[in-house]
Design a protein around this motif. Structure first.
Motif, PDB file in Angstrom:
ATOM      1  N   THR A  39       0.844  -1.190   0.000  1.00  0.00           N
ATOM      2  CA  THR A  39       0.000   0.000   0.000  1.00  0.00           C
ATOM      3  C   THR A  39       0.886   1.249   0.000  1.00  0.00           C
ATOM      4  OG1 THR A  39      -0.101   0.013   2.410  1.00  0.00           O
ATOM      5  CG2 THR A  39      -1.867  -1.180   1.235  1.00  0.00           C
ATOM      6  N   THR A  40       0.303   2.382  -0.370  1.00  0.00           N
ATOM      7  CA  THR A  40       1.097   3.608  -0.464  1.00  0.00           C
ATOM      8  C   THR A  40       1.690   4.029   0.879  1.00  0.00           C
ATOM      9  OG1 THR A  40      -0.914   4.941  -0.237  1.00  0.00           O
ATOM     10  CG2 THR A  40      -0.119   4.499  -2.482  1.00  0.00           C
ATOM     11  N   ASP A  41       1.116   3.554   1.986  1.00  0.00           N
ATOM     12  CA  ASP A  41       1.662   3.899   3.302  1.00  0.00           C
ATOM     13  C   ASP A  41       2.521   2.778   3.901  1.00  0.00           C
ATOM     14  OD1 ASP A  41      -0.406   2.144   3.820  1.00  0.00           O
ATOM     15  OD2 ASP A  41      -1.339   3.385   5.374  1.00  0.00           O
ATOM     16  N   SER A  42       2.845   1.767   3.087  1.00  0.00           N
ATOM     17  CA  SER A  42       3.643   0.642   3.590  1.00  0.00           C
ATOM     18  C   SER A  42       5.134   0.971   3.559  1.00  0.00           C
ATOM     19  CB  SER A  42       3.388  -0.614   2.751  1.00  0.00           C
ATOM     20  OG  SER A  42       3.892  -0.448   1.432  1.00  0.00           O
ATOM     21  N   LYS A  86       7.732   3.232   0.917  1.00  0.00           N
ATOM     22  CA  LYS A  86       8.127   4.487   1.560  1.00  0.00           C
ATOM     23  C   LYS A  86       9.068   5.338   0.717  1.00  0.00           C
ATOM     24  CE  LYS A  86       9.932   6.427   5.883  1.00  0.00           C
ATOM     25  NZ  LYS A  86       9.841   7.748   5.305  1.00  0.00           N
ATOM     26  N   MET A 110       7.213   6.811  -2.306  1.00  0.00           N
ATOM     27  CA  MET A 110       6.280   7.862  -1.926  1.00  0.00           C
ATOM     28  C   MET A 110       7.021   9.114  -1.453  1.00  0.00           C
ATOM     29  SD  MET A 110       3.418   6.578  -2.772  1.00  0.00           S
ATOM     30  CE  MET A 110       2.340   7.863  -2.137  1.00  0.00           C
ATOM     31  N   ASP A 111       8.103   8.908  -0.695  1.00  0.00           N
ATOM     32  CA  ASP A 111       8.891  10.051  -0.215  1.00  0.00           C
ATOM     33  C   ASP A 111       9.551  10.814  -1.359  1.00  0.00           C
ATOM     34  OD1 ASP A 111       8.186   9.404   2.375  1.00  0.00           O
ATOM     35  OD2 ASP A 111      10.165   8.610   2.929  1.00  0.00           O
ATOM     36  N   GLY A 131      -2.219  14.657  -3.089  1.00  0.00           N
ATOM     37  CA  GLY A 131      -0.815  14.713  -2.705  1.00  0.00           C
ATOM     38  C   GLY A 131       0.049  15.162  -3.867  1.00  0.00           C
ATOM     39  N   THR A 190      -1.680   9.070  -7.009  1.00  0.00           N
ATOM     40  CA  THR A 190      -1.687   7.752  -6.376  1.00  0.00           C
ATOM     41  C   THR A 190      -3.071   7.343  -5.883  1.00  0.00           C
ATOM     42  OG1 THR A 190      -0.999   8.716  -4.273  1.00  0.00           O
ATOM     43  CG2 THR A 190       0.744   7.842  -5.702  1.00  0.00           C
ATOM     44  N   TRP A 235       9.611  -1.464  -5.815  1.00  0.00           N
ATOM     45  CA  TRP A 235       8.290  -0.936  -5.479  1.00  0.00           C
ATOM     46  C   TRP A 235       7.162  -1.530  -6.301  1.00  0.00           C
ATOM     47  CZ3 TRP A 235      11.619   3.634  -6.833  1.00  0.00           C
ATOM     48  CH2 TRP A 235      12.425   3.998  -5.755  1.00  0.00           C
TER      49      TRP A 235
END
Length: 149
Positions: free
Chosen positions: A16-19, A23, A26-27, A51, A55, A97
Motif C-alpha cells: 500500500t502507499t503507506d507501507s 516508503k 512515496m517520499d 498529494g 496515487t 516498489w
C-alpha cells in the motif's frame, strides 16, 4: 494546430502507499514531480488533488495499479526527463516498489495541443498497445511514431 505527446505508465504496487516497501517511492514523489514540472518540454501532468501525484486514482479499477500521466512537447523532452539525473535513480529502483508485468506498462500517443487526456483515454491506449503492438495510435519510446501531419 499542432500536437503534443501524451504518456501513461502504470505500476502494480508491492504494498500500500503507506507501507514500508513503498516508503522511498512515496517520499520521492515530490522531488520527481517537481523535476518533471521544471523540465524543458513539460506541458501537464495528472494529479488526484490530494498529494504529490495521482496515487489515489485507479487504473482499470485495480486498487494495486497506480498511474502516471503527462503531456510533453515531444519525445525528446520526455526522454530527457525520464533518463535525467532526478528520475533515473527511481527508474533503476522500480522493481523494489512495483511488480514486473509481462504486458506493456507505458504508452504514448499524440494529442491536439491543449487537449488533456483522461484516465479512460490512457486505459484505451494502453489496451490498444497491448493488443496490437506499436501503432500511430499507441506506441513507445523505442517504437515512436511521428507527430500527425
Amino acid at each position: 494546430m499542432g500536437y503534443e505527446l501524451a504518456q501513461v505508465n502504470i505500476g502494480r504496487m508491492r504494498g500500500t502507499t503507506d507501507s514500508l516497501v513503498m516508503k522511498d517511492f512515496m517520499d520521492g514523489l515530490a522531488e520527481v514531480n517537481a523535476a518533471a514540472e521544471g523540465a524543458d518540454g513539460f506541458v501537464w501532468r495528472l494529479t488526484d488533488g490530494v498529494g504529490d501525484g495521482a496515487t489515489g486514482l485507479r487504473f482499470w479499477g485495480d486498487e494495486w495499479l497506480i498511474v502516471n500521466m503527462s503531456v510533453w512537447t515531444g519525445p525528446e523532452a520526455l526522454k530527457a526527463y525520464v533518463y535525467g539525473e532526478v528520475h533515473r535513480p527511481y527508474l533503476r529502483r522500480r522493481r523494489e516498489w512495483f511488480e514486473h508485468l509481462q504486458e506493456a506498462v507505458t504508452a504514448l500517443w499524440w494529442v491536439p495541443a491543449g487537449e488533456r487526456p483522461t484516465v479512460r483515454d490512457a486505459e484505451e491506449r494502453l489496451t490498444l498497445l497491448r493488443e496490437q503492438g506499436p501503432t500511430p495510435e499507441a506506441f513507445t519510446l523505442k517504437a515512436e511514431y511521428a507527430e500527425p501531419a
